[in-house]
Design a protein around this motif. Structure first.
Motif, PDB file in Angstrom:
ATOM      1  N   UNK A 111       0.805  -1.206   0.000  1.00 37.34           N
ATOM      2  CA  UNK A 111       0.000   0.000   0.000  1.00 37.34           C
ATOM      3  C   UNK A 111       0.847   1.269   0.000  1.00 37.34           C
ATOM      4  N   UNK A 112       2.103   1.197   0.351  1.00 34.09           N
ATOM      5  CA  UNK A 112       2.920   2.410   0.455  1.00 34.09           C
ATOM      6  C   UNK A 112       3.222   2.959  -0.928  1.00 34.09           C
ATOM      7  N   UNK A 113       2.840   4.184  -1.142  1.00 32.46           N
ATOM      8  CA  UNK A 113       3.062   4.800  -2.437  1.00 32.46           C
ATOM      9  C   UNK A 113       4.502   5.265  -2.569  1.00 32.46           C
ATOM     10  N   UNK A 114       4.906   5.544  -3.773  1.00 33.58           N
ATOM     11  CA  UNK A 114       6.237   6.071  -4.047  1.00 33.58           C
ATOM     12  C   UNK A 114       6.089   7.287  -4.956  1.00 33.58           C
ATOM     13  N   UNK A 115       7.163   8.046  -5.067  1.00 36.69           N
ATOM     14  CA  UNK A 115       7.156   9.210  -5.952  1.00 36.69           C
ATOM     15  C   UNK A 115       6.993   8.758  -7.400  1.00 36.69           C
ATOM     16  N   UNK A 116       6.209   9.505  -8.149  1.00 34.06           N
ATOM     17  CA  UNK A 116       6.022   9.167  -9.564  1.00 34.06           C
ATOM     18  C   UNK A 116       7.340   9.270 -10.322  1.00 34.06           C
ATOM     19  N   UNK A 299      -3.442  24.380   0.452  1.00 31.83           N
ATOM     20  CA  UNK A 299      -2.592  23.347   1.037  1.00 31.83           C
ATOM     21  C   UNK A 299      -3.324  22.009   1.080  1.00 31.83           C
ATOM     22  N   UNK A 300      -4.588  22.029   1.483  1.00 25.32           N
ATOM     23  CA  UNK A 300      -5.331  20.774   1.621  1.00 25.32           C
ATOM     24  C   UNK A 300      -5.439  20.037   0.290  1.00 25.32           C
ATOM     25  N   UNK A 301      -5.834  20.751  -0.740  1.00 24.90           N
ATOM     26  CA  UNK A 301      -6.030  20.081  -2.027  1.00 24.90           C
ATOM     27  C   UNK A 301      -4.708  19.769  -2.729  1.00 24.90           C
ATOM     28  N   UNK A 302      -3.599  20.212  -2.154  1.00 24.69           N
ATOM     29  CA  UNK A 302      -2.293  19.861  -2.701  1.00 24.69           C
ATOM     30  C   UNK A 302      -1.713  18.609  -2.060  1.00 24.69           C
ATOM     31  N   UNK A 303      -2.105  18.327  -0.813  1.00 23.83           N
ATOM     32  CA  UNK A 303      -1.488  17.195  -0.113  1.00 23.83           C
ATOM     33  C   UNK A 303      -2.482  16.120   0.293  1.00 23.83           C
ATOM     34  N   UNK A 304      -3.769  16.286   0.031  1.00 24.17           N
ATOM     35  CA  UNK A 304      -4.756  15.349   0.575  1.00 24.17           C
ATOM     36  C   UNK A 304      -4.603  13.942   0.018  1.00 24.17           C
ATOM     37  N   UNK A 305      -4.074  13.811  -1.185  1.00 23.57           N
ATOM     38  CA  UNK A 305      -3.916  12.486  -1.786  1.00 23.57           C
ATOM     39  C   UNK A 305      -2.521  11.907  -1.580  1.00 23.57           C
ATOM     40  N   UNK A 383       9.240   7.507   0.859  1.00 26.25           N
ATOM     41  CA  UNK A 383       8.487   7.214  -0.366  1.00 26.25           C
ATOM     42  C   UNK A 383       9.416   6.995  -1.563  1.00 26.25           C
ATOM     43  N   UNK A 384      10.729   6.988  -1.309  1.00 32.04           N
ATOM     44  CA  UNK A 384      11.690   6.711  -2.374  1.00 32.04           C
ATOM     45  C   UNK A 384      11.765   5.220  -2.671  1.00 32.04           C
ATOM     46  N   UNK A 385      12.312   4.890  -3.839  1.00 36.22           N
ATOM     47  CA  UNK A 385      12.659   3.509  -4.116  1.00 36.22           C
ATOM     48  C   UNK A 385      13.868   3.131  -3.272  1.00 36.22           C
TER      49      UNK A 385
END
Length: 663
Positions: A111-116, A299-305, A383-385
């Motif tokens: 589930x842990x996301x990473x940087x695109x 700020x909220x709509x920039x980091x909420x996801x 969130x890095x590889x």
């Protein structure tokens, strides 16, 4: 076994029931689980799985904890002393518990996301490190402490103090892949209170830092006029002391004179004349409330996801300030008298190198500029590889940050030289404003008297807002990542709701800074509530990593990721130089705390005590958790201490398509 490529963990399928026999290795679901044997070896030594701490280094460093084999009691952390022991009646239960723990770790990895893209990470770190302080604090500190001579202690402190701490946090976050709270289970559990202290400090910073952006937004909105409102003395908020020497060259500038820009800032934006001080803050400015509400909405709509969205936003917020800085630098260099400001900025005063205060300011400036200890670098790097070159990232981002501070000095002092030329004064007399006043009064006044003043005002305050937004994204993400990693069963599927609740709390916490005396509150929080506390936190963090977790263990972790081990310079810096660097700042602050004064208001003694109390409220989490940890851990006092300083949770190490447990 063929050597797998060092790629990041692949998506994992949901766990299935285990059919492993006792003593066999299970690689189901991509997680290698051992039933009775505590360790395992791959066929080739070069492909050895991440071993336990006891076997990673045959010669343990004298600064490691020395008890790597004494793992905390856990069904899946078998001790080496049981190796080869016959099965016990508890084996089936141990197998079940191991599988359950393995399934939970698989789900966390999945589930842990990473940087695109890696560029998203670099821009986010640069945007975090390069903030409003680079524009106003560094130029002022530089000319106050010897001009060009100040660059010597600044560079030394960066090399031996700031950059090693910056590199350490990036490596810790990338290896253990956790926020600032739960990461301590994998390093030294008794120091887990550091994570809670960082979160409280993050809340305090969010409560006042965004208010400064609200001031900038108010300026930006006021700039959309044909004539900027701080260019004349004919406004309702102006006083008889208002002196507009730009429009009337024969007007004499006296000690009691105030510029239109100063009165616009103090009497229109802040309205400090309606407050008597911290004991009487006055009412709330509804204009600033609306501005802050808009800031927090962005700020909220920039980091909420998560980093998937904030990593895209920083492509604008991290790069736009550099474009504007370049434009303002070119414009400032063409102004009459600009050379006077540059000479004042860089003229070395070598005798000041023998003053202790200069070295203290250099150490504090590089520390707060790079920003270790706020939980942000741990969160971003997590969130890095796994095999990302965080060593290179640390050098690149810290160098960009320091160069930005240096260039910002030219942007500011070319304009100060222009102001001195217009006022027929010395640059030192013009540059008496410090902190936000340097931007909102002195620089704003210079912009108002340039050709195309409206255009330059708009892009300047847009630059200030984007500089602040990057740091706010990062600061809040540090707290959010910490809480989500610590309580995944509650918040992992409700990130948007948690972010909303946290931002609402920060907004309510910022209410005192939105009063007529809010500028006094901002100054108090900046000087006392966060500065000393975060330095003390990072000092303990460096001690915990280098002396308890062990510098040899840490360097072995870095080698696991990067393929090479940090050299002796880094080892010595982490073990001795960086802790001494931080202790030097702490002792200097405690021996001579700053005397606070803002505008014509001198802070009374009780406000200093209040500031220390607010700062202590975050730091107290560290000893409190230590006592709690020792009190709740079973065993004798010696056993409690050993268990409390020994990593208790395995770190999942991506190894090709298999995720292996580092005990």
């Amino acid at each position: 076994m063929e050597k797998p490529a060092p790629s990041e963990t692949q998506p994992l399928t949901p766990p299935k029931a285990s059919n492993c026999k006792e003593g066999d290795d299970c690689s189901e679901n991509g997680l290698l689980i051992k039933i009775t044997e505590p360790k395992f070896q791959l066929a080739e030594g070069a492909n050895q799985a991440h071993p336990s701490q006891g076997e990673k280094e045959e010669t343990t460093s004298p600064v490691s904890n020395g008890i790597s084999g004494a793992q905390s009691p856990s069904p899946c952390n078998a001790t080496g002393g049981n190796e080869g022991a016959p099965p016990t009646p508890t084996a089936p239960m141990t197998t079940t518990l191991c599988v359950a723990e393995g399934q939970q770790q698989v789900m966390e990895l999945d589930e842990r996301e990473t940087w695109s893209k890696k560029v998203d990470f670099l821009l986010s770190v640069i945007g975090y490190a390069v903030d409003l302080g680079n524009v106003w604090r560094f130029p002022y500190i530089c000319y106050q402490n010897g001009g060009g001579a100040f660059l010597i202690p600044y560079t030394i402190m960066a090399i031996f103090g700031g950059i090693p701490l910056f590199y350490m946090e990036l490596a810790l976050g990338q290896y253990h892949r956790n926020g600032c709270i739960s990461i301590w289970r994998k390093i030294c559990p008794i120091f887990k209170g550091i994570g809670y202290a960082i979160c409280i400090i993050g809340f305090y910073i969010a409560s006042y830092y965004n208010t400064i952006m609200a001031w900038a937004l108010y300026y930006l909105i006021s700039s959309f006029t044909s004539e900027l409102p701080w260019t004349s003395c004919k406004n309702p908020w102006n006083t008889n002391n208002c002196t507009n020497y730009f429009s009337n060259k024969s007007t004499a500038w006296t000690a009691g004179s105030t510029s239109p820009a100063e009165e616009f800032y103090t009497r229109y934006i802040l309205q400090v004349h309606r407050s008597k001080g911290l004991d009487d803050l006055g009412g709330i400015s509804w204009q600033l409330v609306l501005c802050l509400m808009l800031i927090f909405t962005i700020v909220y709509f920039s980091i909420w996801k998560g980093v998937k969205t904030s990593g895209k936003v920083v492509w604008v917020t991290a790069t736009f300030p550099y474009v504007i800085l370049f434009v303002l630098l070119i414009r400032g260099a063409t102004l009459p008298g600009a050379w006077r400001g540059v000479v004042y900025y860089l003229k070395p005063e070598w005798d000041k190198l023998f003053a202790t205060e200069v070295w203290i300011d250099a150490a504090a400036q590089i520390f707060f500029s790079l920003g270790p200890g706020f939980g942000v670098l741990l969160a971003f790097a997590s969130y890095n590889k796994f095999h990302n070159n965080c060593y290179q990232d640390a050098l690149v981002t810290s160098t960009v940050n320091c160069l930005t501070s240096f260039v910002s000095g030219f942007v500011i002092f070319t304009v100060l030289g222009y102001m001195a030329e217009m006022r027929n004064q010395e640059v030192a007399d013009v540059a008496r404003d410090t902190g936000p006043s340097l931007l909102f009064i002195t620089y704003a006044e210079a912009i108002a008297n340039m050709p195309a003043s409206t255009f330059f005002a708009i892009i300047f305050f847009l630059m200030l807002i984007t500089l602040g937004l990057d740091s706010t994204f990062a600061g809040l993400e540090g707290v959010i990542t910490a809480v989500l990693d610590e309580f995944p069963h509650i918040w992992s599927k409700r990130r948007e709701l948690f972010v909303l609740g946290f931002i609402v709390i920060c907004f309510l916490g910022a209410m005192p800074t939105l009063t007529f005396g809010g500028a006094y509150v901002v100054k108090l929080l900046e000087e006392y509530a966060t500065g000393p506390a975060v330095i003390a936190v990072v000092f303990l963090e460096s001690i915990a990593v280098a002396w308890f977790y062990g510098v040899s263990q840490f360097c072995s972790d870095v080698k696991e990721m990067l393929g090479f081990s940090p050299g002796w310079f880094w080892r010595i810096s982490w073990v001795a130089i960086s802790p001494l660097f931080l202790l030097f700042i702490i002792c200097s602050f405690m021996s001579s705390p700053p005397e606070l004064r803002l505008f014509n208001y001198t802070y009374p003694y009780w406000t200093v005590v209040l500031g220390y109390c607010i700062g202590t409220s975050s730091f107290i989490c560290i000893p409190t958790y230590m006592v709690y940890r020792l009190a709740t851990t079973p065993g004798t006092l010696k056993e409690r201490i050993l268990k409390s300083i020994t990593p208790e949770t395995a770190t999942e190490i991506p190894f090709g398509d298999i995720c292996m447990n580092a005990a």
